[in-house]
Design an enzyme around this catalytic site. Sequence first.
Site, PDB file in Angstrom:
ATOM      1  CE  LYS A  98      -2.692  -0.853   4.382  1.00 59.27           C
ATOM      2  NZ  LYS A  98      -2.483  -1.752   4.677  1.00 59.27           N
ATOM      3  NE  ARG A 100       1.765  -8.340   6.402  1.00 57.76           N
ATOM      4  CZ  ARG A 100       0.952  -7.883   6.390  1.00 57.76           C
ATOM      5  NH1 ARG A 100       0.105  -7.659   6.180  1.00 57.76           N
ATOM      6  NH2 ARG A 100       0.946  -6.596   7.312  1.00 57.76           N
ATOM      7  CE1 TYR A 111     -26.690 -11.248 -18.350  1.00 60.34           C
ATOM      8  CE2 TYR A 111     -26.099 -10.009 -16.474  1.00 60.34           C
ATOM      9  CZ  TYR A 111     -26.070 -10.182 -17.291  1.00 60.34           C
ATOM     10  OH  TYR A 111     -25.681  -9.313 -18.567  1.00 60.34           O
ATOM     11  CG  MET A 171     -20.030  -4.311 -15.411  1.00 63.57           C
ATOM     12  SD  MET A 171     -19.235  -4.159 -16.962  1.00 63.57           S
ATOM     13  CE  MET A 171     -18.746  -6.235 -17.776  1.00 63.57           C
TER      14      MET A 171
HETATM   15  C1  LIG Z   1       1.673  -2.097   8.900  1.00 67.14           C
HETATM   16  C2  LIG Z   1       0.950  -1.949   8.977  1.00 67.14           C
HETATM   17  N1  LIG Z   1      -0.127  -1.048   9.959  1.00 67.14           N
HETATM   18  C3  LIG Z   1      -0.998  -0.256  10.113  1.00 67.14           C
HETATM   19  C4  LIG Z   1      -2.315  -1.081   9.304  1.00 67.14           C
HETATM   20  C5  LIG Z   1      -3.594  -0.066   9.966  1.00 67.14           C
HETATM   21  O1  LIG Z   1      -4.586  -2.156   9.475  1.00 67.14           O
HETATM   22  P1  LIG Z   1      -6.079  -1.542  10.285  1.00 67.14           P
HETATM   23  O2  LIG Z   1      -6.514  -0.787   8.826  1.00 67.14           O
HETATM   24  O3  LIG Z   1      -6.441  -2.545  11.087  1.00 67.14           O
HETATM   25  O4  LIG Z   1      -6.745  -0.306  11.410  1.00 67.14           O
HETATM   26  C6  LIG Z   1      -2.014  -1.772   8.378  1.00 67.14           C
HETATM   27  C7  LIG Z   1      -3.190  -1.887   7.552  1.00 67.14           C
HETATM   28  O5  LIG Z   1      -3.081  -2.777   7.139  1.00 67.14           O
HETATM   29  C8  LIG Z   1      -0.747  -2.146   8.594  1.00 67.14           C
HETATM   30  O6  LIG Z   1      -0.781  -3.192   7.805  1.00 67.14           O
END
Ligand SMILES: Cc1ncc(COP(=O)(O)O)c(C=O)c1O
Length: 360
Positions: free
Chosen positions: A35, A131, A258, A306
Site C-alpha cells: 500500500k 480502530r 530562511y 523546498m
Molecule cells: C492491517 C495491516 N497489516 C499489516 C501492516 C504492515 O505493518 P508493518 O508495515 O508495520 O509491517 C499494516 C500497516 O499499516 C496494516 O495496516
Amino acid sequence: MSRPTVATIDLNALRHNYQLAESLAPNSQTIPMVKANAYGHGAVEVATALATMAPAFGVASIDEAMELRQGGISQPILLLEGSFSADEVNVAAQNNFWLMVENRGQVEAIVSATIAQQVKVWLGIDTGMHRLGFQGDDIQSAFNALSNSRNVSRDIVIASHFACADDLDNQATLRQIQQFELHRPTSKETLATSLANSAAILAWPKAHGDWQRPGYMLYGNSPFKQPQQHADQLQAVMSFESAIISMRSIEAGESVGYTANWTAERASTIATITVGYGDGYPRHARNGTPVLINGTRCPLVGRVSMDMITVDVTDIEAQIGDKAILWGAGLSVNEVAEFCGSIGYELLTRMPARVPRVYI
Ligand SMILES: Cc1ncc(COP(=O)(O)O)c(C=O)c1O
C-alpha cells in the site's frame, strides 16, 4: 546532466528481506504490504520483483489494487480496509481481490451483492487496538452471516492487527493474542489466521499465524527503537541520494538559510545540496540532522527549503558534485525521522513522484 536527486531502490535487498520474513515463520504464507505506493518504493515495481515468491499482496484501496492489476500483477490482492461502497464488492469479485471485513455494513454489502464469482474474505477482530474489527458477540454473528452466504468462499481467514508489537517490553501484544484466541468464532472448519505485521514477524513468534503481513521490514527498516537480532539482518532497500551543488565559507556569527535559524559558532564550510521538502525531505528536520557525505555524517544546518538543504562540512573534505545520502545504507530512515519528530514510515510514504525511483 539531470538533477542528481533520486531514490535508488535495491530489489535484491527487497527479496532478501522478504526471504527473511519467510524464514522466520516457515509455516506462514507471507503477503507483502505494498500500500501507499509500496511505502514510497513503487508498488508495481516492488510487487513485480516479489511476484514469483508472494502468494498475494496487500493494499489499502481498490485503486491501489487496480494499479497492480494494470501493472501485470496476477496474484490475489487483499484490500486491508475492505470495500468502501457496495459496488466495490463487484469489482473485488471480478478481479480476485480479497476483502477484509471490519463492520456490519461491509458484511451486508457482501451478502446482498449480486456477483458471479465468490469473494474471499478476511474477518477483522478487534483484539485491543480499537480502530477496526468486530467486538464481542458481533464476531460470531458476522462470521455466521459470511459463512452462510453463497457469495463468500469457504476459506474465511480471521485477522487482527497489533497496536504495540514494536515495543518489545509491552505485554499488550500477548494480551491481544489471548483475546484473539478467546474470540475466535466457532466454525466447522479450522479457520486460517493472520495477525503479524513486521514487528510481530521479527519478535513475537506466537503471533505468526497462517498468513503474515510484513510491510516496513520488507523495505529494510526495523520497526524497533533498539537493536534486535532479526531486524539487524534487514537490508535497506531505498537509498535517497542527492549531491552538493554549491559550497561557501562563512565567518563565525553568520547565519544560514530562511529565518536564519542557525548561526555559525566558528568559521564554517557550508555545502548546499539539491534536495528539500518538495522531494519529501522533511521540513521539520532539526539542525544537526545527519546527512551522509563521503561516508561521514555531517549536520544539517539552517531550515530545509523546498528544493535545497544546507549542511556543515567544515570537518570533512567535500566539493561540488559529491554525493549526499539523506537516508539508506549507513544512515537509517528511522534515525533521520527521530530528528524530525516523525517515524520512518511517514518519511518513506510521503516521498513524492518528483523524486525519480531508479531500480537496481
Ligand atoms: C492491517 C495491516 N497489516 C499489516 C501492516 C504492515 O505493518 P508493518 O508495515 O508495520 O509491517 C499494516 C500497516 O499499516 C496494516 O495496516
